[in-house]
Design an enzyme around this catalytic site. Structure first.
Site, PDB file in Angstrom:
ATOM      1  N   ASP A 151     -47.880  55.787 -38.363  1.00  0.00           N
ATOM      2  CA  ASP A 151     -48.741  55.207 -37.479  1.00  0.00           C
ATOM      3  C   ASP A 151     -50.024  54.869 -38.594  1.00  0.00           C
ATOM      4  O   ASP A 151     -50.919  54.020 -37.565  1.00  0.00           O
ATOM      5  CB  ASP A 151     -48.821  55.905 -36.215  1.00  0.00           C
ATOM      6  CG  ASP A 151     -47.267  55.593 -35.507  1.00  0.00           C
ATOM      7  OD1 ASP A 151     -46.832  54.866 -36.074  1.00  0.00           O
ATOM      8  OD2 ASP A 151     -46.872  56.683 -34.690  1.00  0.00           O
TER       9      ASP A 151
ATOM     10  N   SER B 241     -41.769  51.685 -33.663  1.00  0.00           N
ATOM     11  CA  SER B 241     -42.623  52.595 -34.951  1.00  0.00           C
ATOM     12  C   SER B 241     -43.909  52.065 -35.949  1.00  0.00           C
ATOM     13  O   SER B 241     -44.877  52.063 -36.158  1.00  0.00           O
ATOM     14  CB  SER B 241     -42.221  53.939 -35.271  1.00  0.00           C
ATOM     15  OG  SER B 241     -41.498  54.623 -34.471  1.00  0.00           O
TER      16      SER B 241
ATOM     17  N   GLU C 189     -42.975  59.540 -38.797  1.00  0.00           N
ATOM     18  CA  GLU C 189     -43.971  58.683 -38.077  1.00  0.00           C
ATOM     19  C   GLU C 189     -45.524  59.240 -37.547  1.00  0.00           C
ATOM     20  O   GLU C 189     -46.633  58.245 -38.079  1.00  0.00           O
ATOM     21  CB  GLU C 189     -43.789  59.179 -36.307  1.00  0.00           C
ATOM     22  CG  GLU C 189     -43.712  58.719 -35.499  1.00  0.00           C
ATOM     23  CD  GLU C 189     -43.278  57.232 -34.909  1.00  0.00           C
ATOM     24  OE1 GLU C 189     -42.404  57.192 -34.737  1.00  0.00           O
ATOM     25  OE2 GLU C 189     -44.102  56.394 -35.464  1.00  0.00           O
TER      26      GLU C 189
END
Ligand SMILES: *[C@@H]1O[C@H](CO)[C@@H](O)[C@H](O)[C@H]1NC(C)=O
Ligand SMILES: *[C@@H]1O[C@H](CO)[C@@H](O)[C@H](O)[C@H]1NC(C)=O
Length: 572
Positions: free
Chosen positions: A293, A490, A289
């Site tokens: 990001d 995400s 993640e």
């Protein structure tokens, strides 16, 4: 700075009689049942340490809401006039009588509390399960999460002293459950996913390869995002990091040299930590993640100063990390102009009071001029439910904080021509938050189109989410040294956040304030600058959830960005 490392003054209570004899406790919050996915094991041992937080009633949060709407509405004379730290605090600081009542109660009980927010509306103290029973009639038990096996200590109800009614909004953690599943798998690796067709039809501007693999070039082409670097050093973007998700610099460097050779491979983020957070750099500690990001913010928002906010282990239990991060940013004189977060949990695991309190904290940050973006979730209408654990025909499960009306929730799309709704894209209607004014028209139109479809499974009076969308399927990142394909909202939140950061850069260049809270703009002059997504739908427990149709819909919101149209919509 905000840790609850407190000294518990272990004074003996003068009243050693039964807990109900002398204290006037009133039931404050309760839940009917243990949330889906948890099993109660039995009472928690009395000496189990328990850090508790108190939310004190703020003096005029309704007044702040009016100001936020005023400064965020493009037609208002006050548009863009964001508030300072001190100006926000005037609305948020508890009244003197509230502080007096809480202090009196703390000292009666020999408790030393520490301030956890800039205005003192959050206090924390350390106690034990046995003591919490005396203080709040809270029967703390141990619960196990069925899938992960993680245990947590929670109660199904608690009371507060009559003297604190009207002064205390909530005690946390009590009836809010954490979501270990969402924590473990914030984004999933596509398991050798085969596309239905390898069509050679592509979007006008996006290369053919974008139908099977989304790279930064695909995102830039599809949305018309400039590749020229931003120029304004005051312009910043922050990426939230929780649950030991570490952003790896070597992965970022490899990603930039693979996909964005024009961006210097040494371009990186600035690390900020709180709650004992860190960002270790060994390859095995890189987080999927966190890598995603930072790669899709630094890669897309070229030239924008990007911060990776690593929230550490002292707040990993449930939503305490969310609280600490927003309070940390609220304490800054110049908070970031954009914040993107790809974490969340099911609304029904969060107490209504805590949901409201956190949502109000986002309201404050919006008033300071920060655009707050959250991924909407990857379980279609079922939120973050364990795949396969849902029951057909049951009410849909909205996610939190996407249902909060003071932030921008981002859903996902796939494919480039046509760009369609991704079936996993979470969307629906909050059971806690009503329809905000800016959304009334768009949402009513959709609910009317739905007619009797799914009637009884969603709250037609609730705030609909997501607000917007961006690509989120078959997205290429570099993870632990290798190119990896991921999917999930995400991916979508950092992409949309980057578009906002690049718009802010252009605004700053002509001396204009950043966009701040986006929704009143998006639902008015901004709507026509978005590509409406009109095909596909999200899943509902194996069946079909909400269809994506023209106008706002609870799968892809108002649609995906067209950068040049957005520039025009903000008057550039
Ligand atoms: C790809 O393009 C060719 C020629 O332009 C066309 O004949 C063919 O049908 C296309 N394939 C698909 C799957 O659309
Ligand atoms: C954005 O919208 C304009 C105006 O409709 C259009 O000409 C342009 O192709 C769009 N850009 C992209 C990248 O789709």
């Amino acid at each position: 700075m905000l840790q609850a490392s407190l000294v518990f003054l272990s004074l003996f209570s003068l009243v050693l009689a039964g807990p109900h004899v002398t204290r006037d406790l009133r039931l404050h919050e309760s839940r009917d049942s243990v949330p889906n996915g948890f099993t109660r094991n039995g009472p928690a041992p009395g000496d189990t340490p328990l850090p508790l937080r108190l939310a004190l009633k703020q003096n005029n949060i309704e007044g702040l809401q009016d100001v936020l709407m005023d400064i965020s509405t493009p037609t208002s004379a006050n548009y863009g006039q964001h508030l300072s730290l001190e100006e926000v605090n005037e609305y948020v600081a508890p009244k003197p009588e509230t502080i007096a009542a809480v202090n009196a109660w703390l000292s009666e009980n020999g408790l030393a509390a520490k301030t956890l927010s800039p205005t003192g509306d959050w206090l924390g103290f350390q106690t034990t399960v046995a003591r919490a029973y005396e203080l709040f009639d809270a029967d703390f038990s141990t619960f196990t999460h069925d899938v992960t096996g993680e245990t947590t200590v929670r109660t199904l109800a608690y009371s507060i002293p009559a003297s604190l009614q009207g002064h205390l909004d909530l005690v946390h953690p009590t009836i809010t459950f954490p979501n270990p599943l969402a924590s473990k798998e914030p984004v999933s690796v596509t398991p050798g996913r085969l596309r239905a067709s390898s069509s050679n039809v592509t979007g006008a501007a996006a290369p053919a390869s974008c139908n099977t693999a989304i790279t930064p070039a695909c995102v830039q082409a599809l949305y018309g995002i400039p590749t020229t670097p931003a120029t304004q050093s005051s312009n910043t973007l922050a990426v939230s990091g929780f649950i030991n998700q570490f952003a790896n610099e070597a992965d970022l460097t490899q990603f930039l040299s693979t996909y964005l050779p024009d961006v210097g491979p040494s371009t990186t983020f600035t690390l900020q930590t709180l709650d004992g957070g860190s960002n270790p750099q060994s390859q095995s500690q890189a987080g999927l993640e966190a890598d995603l990001d930072v790669q899709y913010t630094i890669g897309i928002a070229t030239g924008v100063s990007t911060f990776f906010m690593s929230v550490g282990p002292s707040s990993q239990d449930g939503l305490s990390g969310f609280l600490d991060l927003v309070n940390f940013l609220l304490g800054q004189n110049s908070p970031p102009q954009v914040l993107t977060t790809s974490y969340g949990q099911n609304e029904n695991t969060v107490s209504r009071s805590l949901a409201t309190s956190l949502c109000n904290a986002y309201m404050q940050l919006g008033a300071r001029g920060t655009s707050i973006l959250f991924a909407s979730g990857d379980g279609g209408t079922e939120g973050f439910q364990v795949p396969g654990s849902c029951s057909p025909g049951q009410p849909f499960v909205p996610t939190f904080p996407s249902g909060c009306p003071f932030l921008t929730s981002v859903g996902a799309t796939e494919n480039v021509n046509p760009e369609i709704a991704a079936s996993f894209s979470s969307g629906g209607f909050s059971n806690y938050f009503g329809t905000p004014i800016y959304q009334t028209v768009a949402k009513s139109a959709y609910v009317a189109k739905l007619g009797s479809t799914h009637l009884g499974r969603y709250n037609p009076a609730g705030r609909g989410f997501p607000d917007v969308a961006a690509l989120g399927t078959d997205v290429k990142i570099v993870y632990q040294g290798a190119v990896t394909s991921v999917y999930g909202t995400s991916c979508s939140s950092p992409i949309f956040a980057s578009v906002v950061a690049l718009l802010n850069d252009r605004l700053a260049a002509v001396g204009r304030p950043p966009l701040g809270f986006l929704n009143p703009f998006l639902y008015s002059t901004g709507a026509e600058a978005l590509n409406a997504i009109v095909s596909g739908s999200n899943v509902a427990c194996g069946g079909t959830g909400f269809p994506a149709t023209a106008g706002w819909n609870p799968v892809t919101g108002l649609g995906t960005p067209n950068f040049s149209k957005l520039l025009a919509a903000v008057g550039l």
